[in-house]
Design an enzyme around this catalytic site. Structure first.
Site, PDB file in Angstrom:
ATOM      1  N   ASN A 120       5.773   8.513   3.089  1.00 48.86           N
ATOM      2  CA  ASN A 120       5.782   9.308   1.865  1.00 48.86           C
ATOM      3  C   ASN A 120       6.337  10.700   2.127  1.00 48.86           C
ATOM      4  OD1 ASN A 120       4.030   7.870  -0.465  1.00 48.86           O
ATOM      5  ND2 ASN A 120       3.233   7.291   1.547  1.00 48.86           N
ATOM      6  N   HIS A 127       0.832  -1.204   0.000  1.00 47.96           N
ATOM      7  CA  HIS A 127       0.000   0.000   0.000  1.00 47.96           C
ATOM      8  C   HIS A 127       0.863   1.249   0.000  1.00 47.96           C
ATOM      9  CE1 HIS A 127      -3.287   2.755   0.832  1.00 47.96           C
ATOM     10  NE2 HIS A 127      -4.122   1.759   0.600  1.00 47.96           N
ATOM     11  N   HIS A 128       0.395   2.260  -0.741  1.00 48.37           N
ATOM     12  CA  HIS A 128       1.127   3.528  -0.845  1.00 48.37           C
ATOM     13  C   HIS A 128       1.222   4.233   0.507  1.00 48.37           C
ATOM     14  CE1 HIS A 128       3.178   6.390  -3.196  1.00 48.37           C
ATOM     15  NE2 HIS A 128       2.430   6.352  -4.286  1.00 48.37           N
ATOM     16  N   ALA A 129       0.370   3.888   1.463  1.00 50.75           N
ATOM     17  CA  ALA A 129       0.465   4.484   2.797  1.00 50.75           C
ATOM     18  C   ALA A 129       1.761   4.097   3.494  1.00 50.75           C
ATOM     19  CB  ALA A 129      -0.723   4.044   3.654  1.00 50.75           C
ATOM     20  N   LEU A 136       4.833   3.468   1.745  1.00 50.32           N
ATOM     21  CA  LEU A 136       6.067   3.864   1.067  1.00 50.32           C
ATOM     22  C   LEU A 136       5.796   4.762  -0.126  1.00 50.32           C
ATOM     23  CD1 LEU A 136       5.971   2.003  -1.701  1.00 50.32           C
ATOM     24  CD2 LEU A 136       6.766   0.238  -0.167  1.00 50.32           C
TER      25      LEU A 136
END
Length: 480
Positions: A319, A143-145, A147
């Site tokens: 991020n 999940h983009h949360a 990295l």
């Protein structure tokens, strides 16, 4: 409890059933040298799974859940998952015959179309057998949360080696012993404490946003006074036929080109490799739109993510990313003039990005109530808003610098690395590029409804890059 900050939380809040916010990496593994006949698929799966199990403790978030605060009053928190089981996250699969790129791309599209289970740690991997020439694929889905493009390299490095012999990773001194999950009262107490500090944070964010907008406006006027063209603004892009409400049916196409080809074009035309990549994507999209009979009088606009992460924090997760809007100059027929226009727009966009460095977006993401952001995202998707209005930009094009040396996984050499980025609502296409060894590896991920001819688009991008290489060779010959 560890709170999700800024963009990490935003990627969770903005996720919808048709736009899951995870990223991926497709690694094709050669069979171990000299042992092709000794390793059955079961052995290979067991070896890869063992490497993952032995190194899991290096990525703490891989055993944590993102628990949402009741009523969406505040950002979710990372908590250890006492029910964590590796077999919920590492899956075994096999491709149909003949196990070529077409079959692998189809499997990747299917795996990446499905959202991750929100009640488990937000990642999974697929060990895929049945590839031609006895190869195996390892597909990572995170999940983009957790990295961004740069921090993703640290996750990748945790499970890979620099030679065929797997390095020995010391086990932690203490056994992992997760606490029970927090209850609703504990989560609400945490939210109340954080919200008590929110007014001050909101004022800071507002001031930062006002300053950023003022700086950008001043810089745009200065550019116009010098006779230069400022970079595109949000919602200035045309409504291309591949923009619109996104469906839950996706497809994936992969492409690899020699890195030296891009460097040749860079040297001859005095631009950057990123400019060359954008020109290849631009040329490919132009060919696709011409085949569709679309209007090419107005240039498409690409959103290009930019890392704001200091070098000292490359190994930290989360991020730290900004973005810039770049004209793709798709209204220009000549490929060299198109490249030069893209390079000029890219230079202007970089100047703009340096002024704000994601201040406005990052701060707004931090103070935005998750419940409001989530409802807004689902309302936009549910009403198919982008079928009736212009998108903020047309396509996402993201480039990540990878290693120029070989990587190995469980004794197997990684022959190719194809990246994959998420699709945003209204944006039917994401193109992510990773350099590895002497290649640029392209991963094209698209909504099947909006870009049914994705395989053709990959060929068009390859053709457009080849055309630029031809122009560079001609120009060098003419001057040399």
């Amino acid at each position: 409890m560890q709170p999700l900050e800024g963009m990490d939380a935003a990627f969770l809040s903005l996720e919808t059933p048709t736009t899951p916010m995870h990223v991926g990496m497709v690694m094709v593994l050669d069979p171990p040298e000299g042992t092709r006949s000794l390793f059955s698929p079961t052995t290979r799966y067991a070896q890869i799974r063992r490497v993952i199990a032995q190194r899991l403790h290096l990525i703490g978030t891989f055993r944590q859940r993102a628990m949402r605060v009741p009523l969406g009053l505040h950002h979710p928190v990372w908590v250890d998952d006492p029910a964590f089981a590796l077999d919920d996250h590492v899956h075994r699969a096999s491709l149909p015959w003949p196990g070529g790129r077409k079959e692998l791309d189809a499997f990747v599209a299917d795996a990446m179309s499905r959202p991750l289970d929100p009640d488990r740690p937000l990642w999974e991997m697929f060990v895929v057998e049945g590839l031609e020439d006895d190869r195996t694929a390892l597909i990572a889905k995170v999940h983009h949360a957790i990295l961004d493009g740069v921090s993703g390299a640290s996750i990748l490095a945790a499970f890979l080696d620099l030679n065929p012999r797997s390095r020995i990773i010391p086990l932690p001194s203490e056994k992992w012993d997760p606490d029970p999950l927090p209850n609703s009262v504990q989560l609400l107490r945490y939210a109340a404490t954080s919200l008590s500090q929110q007014p001050g944070r909101a004022l800071t964010a507002l001031q930062s946003g006002v300053d950023a907008v003022a700086d950008l406006g001043t810089h745009s006027r200065e550019m116009l006074n010098r006779g230069e063209v400022p970079p595109p603004g949000f919602f200035s892009a045309p409504g291309a036929s591949f923009n619109g409400a996104v469906s839950n049916r996706k497809q994936f196409a992969s492409l690899g080109i020699p890195l030296e080809d891009a460097k040749l074009v860079r040297r001859v035309f005095q631009c950057t490799v990123n400019d060359v990549i954008l020109a290849g994507v631009s040329g490919g999209l132009r060919l696709m739109l011409m085949a569709r009979g679309d209007d090419l009088s107005q240039s498409l606009v690409a959103m290009v993510p930019v890392s704001t992460r200091p070098d000292a924090e490359e190994a930290t997760l989360g991020n730290q990313v900004s973005g810039m809007l770049v004209s793709l100059a798709t209204d220009i027929d000549d490929p060299v003039q198109r490249l030069q226009a893209i390079a000029e727009s890219g230079r202007a966009a970089k100047e703009h990005e340096k002024l704000h460095r994601g201040r406005l977006v990052g701060e707004l993401a931090q103070i935005a109530p998750p419940a409001l952001a989530s409802r807004l995202a689902r309302a936009v998707a549910g009403t198919k808003l982008f079928d009736r209005m212009r998108p903020p930009f047309n396509v996402t094009v993201s480039g990540v610098r990878g290693p120029d040396f070989a990587l190995f996984c469980a004794g197997s050499r990684v022959s190719t690395l194809y990246p994959l980025g998420p699709i945003a609502e209204g944006i039917g296409l994401n193109v992510t590029i990773l350099s590895y060894l002497d290649q640029l590896q392209f991963g094209l991920f698209a909504c099947r409804k909006l870009v049914p001819e994705l395989d053709d688009l990959a060929i068009h991008v390859d053709d457009a890059l080849g055309e630029l290489v031809g122009c560079a060779l001609n120009a060098r010959g003419a001057t040399g």
